[in-house]
Structures are given as structure tokens and as C-alpha cells.
Design a protein around this motif. Structure first.
Motif, PDB file in Angstrom:
ATOM      1  N   ARG A  51       0.867  -1.188   0.000  1.00  0.00           N
ATOM      2  CA  ARG A  51       0.000   0.000   0.000  1.00  0.00           C
ATOM      3  C   ARG A  51       0.899   1.231   0.000  1.00  0.00           C
ATOM      4  O   ARG A  51       2.098   1.099   0.248  1.00  0.00           O
ATOM      5  N   PRO A  52       0.371   2.382  -0.273  1.00  0.00           N
ATOM      6  CA  PRO A  52       1.209   3.581  -0.208  1.00  0.00           C
ATOM      7  C   PRO A  52       1.902   3.667   1.150  1.00  0.00           C
ATOM      8  O   PRO A  52       1.279   3.460   2.188  1.00  0.00           O
ATOM      9  N   GLY A  53       3.205   3.907   1.106  1.00  0.00           N
ATOM     10  CA  GLY A  53       4.003   3.957   2.322  1.00  0.00           C
ATOM     11  C   GLY A  53       4.854   2.716   2.518  1.00  0.00           C
ATOM     12  O   GLY A  53       5.811   2.735   3.298  1.00  0.00           O
ATOM     13  N   SER A  54       4.534   1.627   1.825  1.00  0.00           N
ATOM     14  CA  SER A  54       5.343   0.410   1.929  1.00  0.00           C
ATOM     15  C   SER A  54       6.721   0.663   1.335  1.00  0.00           C
ATOM     16  O   SER A  54       6.865   1.400   0.364  1.00  0.00           O
ATOM     17  N   ARG A  55       7.728   0.033   1.924  1.00  0.00           N
ATOM     18  CA  ARG A  55       9.102   0.151   1.424  1.00  0.00           C
ATOM     19  C   ARG A  55       9.507  -1.164   0.789  1.00  0.00           C
ATOM     20  O   ARG A  55       9.322  -2.218   1.384  1.00  0.00           O
ATOM     21  N   LEU A  56      10.073  -1.067  -0.415  1.00  0.00           N
ATOM     22  CA  LEU A  56      10.511  -2.252  -1.138  1.00  0.00           C
ATOM     23  C   LEU A  56      11.986  -2.151  -1.444  1.00  0.00           C
ATOM     24  O   LEU A  56      12.499  -1.055  -1.707  1.00  0.00           O
ATOM     25  N   GLU A  57      12.654  -3.294  -1.418  1.00  0.00           N
ATOM     26  CA  GLU A  57      14.037  -3.392  -1.881  1.00  0.00           C
ATOM     27  C   GLU A  57      14.036  -4.428  -3.000  1.00  0.00           C
ATOM     28  O   GLU A  57      13.638  -5.572  -2.796  1.00  0.00           O
ATOM     29  N   ILE A  58      14.457  -4.005  -4.181  1.00  0.00           N
ATOM     30  CA  ILE A  58      14.402  -4.853  -5.367  1.00  0.00           C
ATOM     31  C   ILE A  58      15.823  -5.048  -5.893  1.00  0.00           C
ATOM     32  O   ILE A  58      16.520  -4.073  -6.181  1.00  0.00           O
ATOM     33  N   ASN A  59      16.243  -6.321  -6.009  1.00  0.00           N
ATOM     34  CA  ASN A  59      17.547  -6.665  -6.587  1.00  0.00           C
ATOM     35  C   ASN A  59      17.298  -7.302  -7.937  1.00  0.00           C
ATOM     36  O   ASN A  59      16.621  -8.319  -8.021  1.00  0.00           O
ATOM     37  N   LYS A  60      17.846  -6.691  -8.968  1.00  0.00           N
ATOM     38  CA  LYS A  60      17.604  -7.193 -10.321  1.00  0.00           C
ATOM     39  C   LYS A  60      18.829  -6.922 -11.172  1.00  0.00           C
ATOM     40  O   LYS A  60      19.256  -5.777 -11.315  1.00  0.00           O
ATOM     41  N   GLY A  61      19.394  -7.972 -11.737  1.00  0.00           N
ATOM     42  CA  GLY A  61      20.522  -7.814 -12.657  1.00  0.00           C
ATOM     43  C   GLY A  61      21.727  -7.144 -12.042  1.00  0.00           C
ATOM     44  O   GLY A  61      22.405  -6.370 -12.706  1.00  0.00           O
ATOM     45  N   GLY A  62      22.002  -7.408 -10.758  1.00  0.00           N
ATOM     46  CA  GLY A  62      23.152  -6.814 -10.099  1.00  0.00           C
ATOM     47  C   GLY A  62      22.917  -5.387  -9.628  1.00  0.00           C
ATOM     48  O   GLY A  62      23.821  -4.755  -9.104  1.00  0.00           O
ATOM     49  N   LEU A  63      21.721  -4.864  -9.805  1.00  0.00           N
ATOM     50  CA  LEU A  63      21.383  -3.516  -9.365  1.00  0.00           C
ATOM     51  C   LEU A  63      20.344  -3.600  -8.256  1.00  0.00           C
ATOM     52  O   LEU A  63      19.555  -4.543  -8.196  1.00  0.00           O
ATOM     53  N   THR A  64      20.329  -2.594  -7.367  1.00  0.00           N
ATOM     54  CA  THR A  64      19.394  -2.580  -6.253  1.00  0.00           C
ATOM     55  C   THR A  64      18.636  -1.261  -6.227  1.00  0.00           C
ATOM     56  O   THR A  64      19.222  -0.195  -6.366  1.00  0.00           O
ATOM     57  N   TRP A  65      17.331  -1.370  -6.049  1.00  0.00           N
ATOM     58  CA  TRP A  65      16.462  -0.211  -5.872  1.00  0.00           C
ATOM     59  C   TRP A  65      15.892  -0.266  -4.468  1.00  0.00           C
ATOM     60  O   TRP A  65      15.399  -1.309  -4.044  1.00  0.00           O
ATOM     61  N   GLU A  66      15.946   0.842  -3.750  1.00  0.00           N
ATOM     62  CA  GLU A  66      15.260   0.975  -2.465  1.00  0.00           C
ATOM     63  C   GLU A  66      14.207   2.059  -2.674  1.00  0.00           C
ATOM     64  O   GLU A  66      14.539   3.230  -2.850  1.00  0.00           O
ATOM     65  N   ILE A  67      12.954   1.633  -2.661  1.00  0.00           N
ATOM     66  CA  ILE A  67      11.881   2.554  -3.020  1.00  0.00           C
ATOM     67  C   ILE A  67      10.777   2.562  -1.967  1.00  0.00           C
ATOM     68  O   ILE A  67      10.660   1.651  -1.150  1.00  0.00           O
ATOM     69  N   GLN A  68       9.975   3.614  -2.037  1.00  0.00           N
ATOM     70  CA  GLN A  68       8.770   3.721  -1.221  1.00  0.00           C
ATOM     71  C   GLN A  68       7.590   3.827  -2.175  1.00  0.00           C
ATOM     72  O   GLN A  68       7.611   4.622  -3.124  1.00  0.00           O
ATOM     73  N   VAL A  69       6.575   3.027  -1.927  1.00  0.00           N
ATOM     74  CA  VAL A  69       5.379   3.034  -2.769  1.00  0.00           C
ATOM     75  C   VAL A  69       4.603   4.323  -2.490  1.00  0.00           C
ATOM     76  O   VAL A  69       4.298   4.634  -1.339  1.00  0.00           O
ATOM     77  N   LEU A  70       4.296   5.069  -3.536  1.00  0.00           N
ATOM     78  CA  LEU A  70       3.525   6.300  -3.398  1.00  0.00           C
ATOM     79  C   LEU A  70       2.074   6.125  -3.817  1.00  0.00           C
ATOM     80  O   LEU A  70       1.183   6.785  -3.274  1.00  0.00           O
ATOM     81  N   ALA A  71       1.846   5.273  -4.811  1.00  0.00           N
ATOM     82  CA  ALA A  71       0.494   5.105  -5.345  1.00  0.00           C
ATOM     83  C   ALA A  71       0.306   3.676  -5.839  1.00  0.00           C
ATOM     84  O   ALA A  71       1.268   2.947  -6.041  1.00  0.00           O
ATOM     85  N   ILE A  72      -0.951   3.330  -6.032  1.00  0.00           N
ATOM     86  CA  ILE A  72      -1.323   2.009  -6.519  1.00  0.00           C
ATOM     87  C   ILE A  72      -1.980   2.185  -7.884  1.00  0.00           C
ATOM     88  O   ILE A  72      -2.822   3.048  -8.069  1.00  0.00           O
ATOM     89  N   ASP A  73      -1.574   1.346  -8.833  1.00  0.00           N
ATOM     90  CA  ASP A  73      -2.214   1.329 -10.141  1.00  0.00           C
ATOM     91  C   ASP A  73      -2.300  -0.121 -10.574  1.00  0.00           C
ATOM     92  O   ASP A  73      -1.300  -0.821 -10.599  1.00  0.00           O
ATOM     93  N   LYS A  74      -3.487  -0.579 -10.876  1.00  0.00           N
ATOM     94  CA  LYS A  74      -3.678  -1.982 -11.228  1.00  0.00           C
ATOM     95  C   LYS A  74      -3.376  -2.255 -12.691  1.00  0.00           C
ATOM     96  O   LYS A  74      -3.276  -3.393 -13.097  1.00  0.00           O
ATOM     97  N   GLN A  75      -3.244  -1.196 -13.472  1.00  0.00           N
ATOM     98  CA  GLN A  75      -2.963  -1.370 -14.891  1.00  0.00           C
ATOM     99  C   GLN A  75      -1.558  -0.870 -15.201  1.00  0.00           C
ATOM    100  O   GLN A  75      -1.069   0.068 -14.587  1.00  0.00           O
ATOM    101  N   ARG A  76      -0.929  -1.491 -16.176  1.00  0.00           N
ATOM    102  CA  ARG A  76       0.410  -1.095 -16.606  1.00  0.00           C
ATOM    103  C   ARG A  76       0.267   0.137 -17.507  1.00  0.00           C
ATOM    104  O   ARG A  76      -0.471   0.121 -18.479  1.00  0.00           O
TER     105      ARG A  76
END
Length: 135
Positions: A51-76
Motif C-alpha cells: 500500500r502507499p508507504g510500503s518500502r521495497l528493496e528490489i535486486n535485479k541484474g546486479g542492481l538494487t532499488w530501495e523505493i517507497q510506494v507512493l500510489a497504486i495502479d492496477k494497470q500497466r
């Protein structure tokens, strides 16, 4: 009556797909199951809600993102709109840019896909002395 409306929630695999971190939901699910995604500092399952406010850490392809969810969108949506769904920590962005710079500087060796090209093979033969016509 001070009831607040509940914050919108969405499965983490759907959110990662909508935010364009992964091309398909299946790739997002595989990354989550592989421990490459953490929600609020804990390993998550694909069905975990964010939900908005959740913190995610994403490791992909040797790179890392530390993000905070601001909004929800069910469609791409297009990438410019998807970028509005989250906010990346400044330190995370700087580390990722530094890592990308290191990768670019290293470059790739010719034939790095494991099989030498015809030109590489000839250079190897000249260097090792094999394939000489006088043998």
C-alpha cells in the motif's frame, strides 16, 4: 464518525509489473520467490499486499532499488506514469548509478557470449601457433 477509508492495496507482484520493474508478472513472481524482493525489510510472497508507504528493496541484474510506494495502479501504464508510483531513496539512486558506471567501464570482451567469433578464433590460432600451414 471518524472512520478513515482504508488505504488501497495490491499484490506485490502486480505492483512490480505495473511499476515496470518486470516485463511480466511471472518474472516478478520468480524474483519474489527467489528472495530478490523485500517488503518492509522482510522477505515476501507474491500475494503479499503493498500500500502507499510500503518500502521495497528490489535486486535485479546486479542492481538494487530501495523505493517507497507512493500510489497504486492496477494497470500497466507508460514508463513516465509508472515512475510516479514510487519514490527512490537518493542513496539508492546514487549507488545504482555508480554500479552502472562500473559496468560500463568494464565493458565486455569480444565474444563474451562464450563462443569466439571467426576473427577471435584466427587470433587465438596465430597466438598459439596452431593451424599454421607449414605443420
Amino acid at each position: 464518525m471518524n472512520e478513515q477509508a482504508p488505504l488501497p492495496e495490491i499484490r506485490v507482484d502486480k505492483w512490480l509489473w505495473a511499476a515496470r520493474f518486470f516485463k511480466t508478472r511471472q518474472l516478478a513472481i520468480e524474483a519474489i520467490n527467489g528472495g530478490k524482493v523485500q517488503v518492509d525489510g522482510q522477505r515476501a510472497k507474491p500475494s503479499r499486499s503493498v500500500r502507499p508507504g510500503s518500502r521495497l528493496e528490489i535486486n535485479k541484474g546486479g542492481l538494487t532499488w530501495e523505493i517507497q510506494v507512493l500510489a497504486i495502479d492496477k494497470q500497466r501504464r507508460p514508463a513516465s506514469e509508472a515512475a510516479r508510483l514510487y519514490e527512490e531513496a537518493e542513496a539508492s539512486r546514487l549507488r545504482r548509478q555508480e554500479r552502472l558506471r562500473e559496468i560500463r567501464e568494464m565493458g565486455t570482451a569480444p565474444g563474451a557470449d562464450g563462443r569466439p567469433t571467426k576473427r577471435d578464433r584466427r587470433q587465438i590460432q596465430r597466438f598459439t601457433g596452431r593451424g599454421d600451414s607449414d605443420a
